[in-house]
Design an enzyme around this catalytic site. Structure first.
Site, PDB file in Angstrom:
ATOM      1  N   ASP A   3       0.856  -1.193   0.000  1.00 52.05           N
ATOM      2  CA  ASP A   3       0.000   0.000   0.000  1.00 52.05           C
ATOM      3  C   ASP A   3       0.890   1.240   0.000  1.00 52.05           C
ATOM      4  OD1 ASP A   3      -3.053   0.856   1.643  1.00 52.05           O
ATOM      5  OD2 ASP A   3      -1.479   2.256   1.101  1.00 52.05           O
TER       6      ASP A   3
ATOM      7  N   ASP B 160      -3.687   2.559  -5.231  1.00 53.27           N
ATOM      8  CA  ASP B 160      -2.451   2.556  -4.425  1.00 53.27           C
ATOM      9  C   ASP B 160      -2.257   1.272  -3.626  1.00 53.27           C
ATOM     10  OD1 ASP B 160      -4.125   2.851  -2.134  1.00 53.27           O
ATOM     11  OD2 ASP B 160      -2.567   4.026  -1.154  1.00 53.27           O
ATOM     12  N   GLU B 161      -2.904   0.191  -4.032  1.00 52.89           N
ATOM     13  CA  GLU B 161      -2.894  -1.003  -3.200  1.00 52.89           C
ATOM     14  C   GLU B 161      -2.981  -2.264  -4.054  1.00 52.89           C
ATOM     15  OE1 GLU B 161      -5.447   0.028   0.064  1.00 52.89           O
ATOM     16  OE2 GLU B 161      -5.819  -2.084   0.435  1.00 52.89           O
TER      17      GLU B 161
HETATM   18  N1  DCP Z   1      -8.442   8.913  -0.982  1.00 52.18           N
HETATM   19  C1  DCP Z   1      -9.448   9.862  -1.234  1.00 52.18           C
HETATM   20  N2  DCP Z   1     -10.451  10.049  -0.319  1.00 52.18           N
HETATM   21  C2  DCP Z   1     -10.486   9.341   0.859  1.00 52.18           C
HETATM   22  C3  DCP Z   1      -9.492   8.367   1.112  1.00 52.18           C
HETATM   23  C4  DCP Z   1      -8.466   8.186   0.168  1.00 52.18           C
HETATM   24  O1  DCP Z   1      -9.414  10.500  -2.288  1.00 52.18           O
HETATM   25  N3  DCP Z   1     -11.479   9.558   1.747  1.00 52.18           N
HETATM   26  C5  DCP Z   1      -7.350   8.749  -1.965  1.00 52.18           C
HETATM   27  C6  DCP Z   1      -6.154   9.596  -1.590  1.00 52.18           C
HETATM   28  C7  DCP Z   1      -5.140   8.634  -1.054  1.00 52.18           C
HETATM   29  C8  DCP Z   1      -5.479   7.345  -1.809  1.00 52.18           C
HETATM   30  O2  DCP Z   1      -6.890   7.397  -2.028  1.00 52.18           O
HETATM   31  O3  DCP Z   1      -3.809   9.064  -1.265  1.00 52.18           O
HETATM   32  C9  DCP Z   1      -5.104   6.098  -1.036  1.00 52.18           C
HETATM   33  O4  DCP Z   1      -5.828   6.037   0.175  1.00 52.18           O
HETATM   34  P1  DCP Z   1      -5.238   5.389   1.484  1.00 52.18           P
HETATM   35  O5  DCP Z   1      -6.388   5.110   2.377  1.00 52.18           O
HETATM   36  O6  DCP Z   1      -4.334   4.252   1.168  1.00 52.18           O
HETATM   37  O7  DCP Z   1      -4.434   6.580   2.185  1.00 52.18           O
HETATM   38  P2  DCP Z   1      -3.038   7.211   1.833  1.00 52.18           P
HETATM   39  O8  DCP Z   1      -2.273   6.440   0.818  1.00 52.18           O
HETATM   40  O9  DCP Z   1      -3.254   8.651   1.498  1.00 52.18           O
HETATM   41  O10 DCP Z   1      -2.316   7.185   3.237  1.00 52.18           O
HETATM   42  P3  DCP Z   1      -1.667   5.950   4.025  1.00 52.18           P
HETATM   43  O11 DCP Z   1      -0.220   6.296   4.165  1.00 52.18           O
HETATM   44  O12 DCP Z   1      -2.383   5.964   5.332  1.00 52.18           O
HETATM   45  O13 DCP Z   1      -1.909   4.704   3.234  1.00 52.18           O
HETATM   46 CA    CA Z   2      -1.987   4.202   0.970  1.00 49.19          CA
HETATM   47 CA    CA Z   3      -4.842   2.178   0.204  1.00 51.42          CA
END
Ligand code: DCP
Ligand code: CA
Ligand code: CA
Length: 361
Positions: A4, A104-105
């Site tokens: 991720d 992203d996963e």
């Molecule tokens: N995303 C979004 N709205 C949300 C949650 C996520 O647009 N409510 C988008 C932005 C993030 C991407 O999806 O960058 C991936 O979500 P993740 O939950 O994996 O969170 P992040 O990658 O941002 O952070 P982490 O380091 O906690 O994985």
């Molecule tokens: Ca992420």
């Molecule tokens: Ca994710």
């Protein structure tokens, strides 16, 4: 194994502008009504220290970051998609099966590559991390376990740039003390319900009478909770097969710069796209157009919508607005035109199915 990407959208922004790195960075979807309205997509870990969270209204994030040198940026899905695709391509070289679950996963089946050894899996993950870092600049977090469920929870337990390995023998100890909402499908409502039954931790859920779980949550969901709490998950890692975007391109009957004429074509394309979306039960967050001009140059434009949508009208409305704006900016006639939607979330779909199942029982 689950990989991720760390604070993904914000990390991408840091990548193209390294000066951002030490500042709070917030990436948001601006709804356009007022300058302040919209929601946070994600933020880097500097901003998270101030209490910024995904989904939070932008004005609230601004308030939390008042007095800092915070940078607010609009989402740029096309750019994030490119980085995602390049990274997934590298992952592909490491796995027997790659199941991409969102931008992203991805789950990677690496059982053969590491001959079933967790020791080897650790070195393997470190090697992947350094290759990806060198080639794309992206850092990501890895969870390794005997199945997808454990890999996911392991991955969530230590971020960013984390590497958590839970062997089959460690599953019980690892899961027991965790709150039930760490399990996929246990949202606010269900965890409140479980709380009222005296179930707070995964251990308490694992020991809860399974017949009673069936009575309360129905057989499907009850069994899922019981198994999940016991670390049991038999879902195979499967090639996603699903495209990350669904689009159609068509040639106009004649070259044109007329909005109404071009819309006749895009409406046809959208009917087709919308059929495929409903068959696959997807929701999208991004609508894009693509234009090939008479001089054969091509341009694309896209817009992120606030709430995931499924319907044809949302595609039509946004495609029309994009086209109208594009035609105003570009004097050239169009030869071909395309429409696409993307930003699907499979994980979210699964979660929704479980939640709606609960609401129906
Ligand atoms: N995303 C979004 N709205 C949300 C949650 C996520 O647009 N409510 C988008 C932005 C993030 C991407 O999806 O960058 C991936 O979500 P993740 O939950 O994996 O969170 P992040 O990658 O941002 O952070 P982490 O380091 O906690 O994985
Ligand atoms: Ca992420
Ligand atoms: Ca994710």
């Amino acid at each position: 194994m689950l990989a991720d990407f760390d604070y993904f959208f914000a990390q991408c922004e840091e990548l193209r502008n390294p000066e951002l790195k030490d500042k709070p960075v917030v990436v948001g979807v601006y709804s356009g009504r007022t300058e302040e309205s919209g929601a946070v997509s994600t933020s880097n870990y500097v901003a998270r220290k101030f209490g910024v969270k995904s989904g939070m209204p932008l004005f609230l994030a601004k308030r939390k970051l008042e007095g800092t040198d915070a940078v607010f940026l609009p989402v740029d899905h096309e750019y994030y998609d490119q980085i995602s695709e390049r990274t997934m391509q590298i992952f592909r070289g490491y796995a027997t099966i790659l199941e991409q679950v969102s931008v992203d996963e991805a789950y990677l089946d690496v059982t053969e590559q590491v001959s079933g050894s967790y020791e080897k899996a650790k070195d393997y993950a470190l090697k992947m991390k350094s290759q990806v870092k060198a080639e794309t600049g992206i850092s990501f977090t890895v969870g390794i376990g005997p199945n997808k469920l454990i890999s996911k929870i392991a991955c969530d337990s230590q971020k960013p740039d984390g590497l958590t390995i839970i062997t089959a023998d460690e599953v019980g100890c690892f899961l027991s003390p965790l709150p039930v909402d760490r399990l996929l499908g246990v949202g606010k409502k269900i965890s409140a319900k479980m709380d009222s039954l005296g179930i707070k931790t995964i251990d308490e859920l694992a020991k809860f009478n399974v017949q009673k779980l069936f009575e309360i949550f129905g057989k499907t969901l009850g069994l899922y909770f019981h198994n999940a709490a016991n670390g049991i998950d038999n879902e195979p890692v499967e090639e996603s097969g699903e495209a990350l975007s669904i689009g159609r391109i068509g040639t106009l009957k004649q070259d044109s710069h007329e909005l109404e004429f071009i819309l006749q074509k895009t409406d046809e394309l959208i009917d087709d796209i919308s059929k495929e979306i409903s068959e696959k039960n997807l929701s999208f967050k991004l609508v894009g157009i693509y234009a090939v001009m008479t001089d054969l140059s091509s341009k694309s434009r896209s817009v992120t919508i606030e709430q995931p949508a499924k319907d044809r009208e949302t595609i039509k409305k946004n495609a029309k607005a994009l086209l109208e704006k594009f035609l105003n900016e570009s004097p050239l006639a169009l030869r071909r035109v395309g429409v696409k939607v993307s930003g699907f979330s499979r994980e979210e779909q699964k979660q929704k199915q479980l939640t709606s199942f609960f609401q129906n029982t």
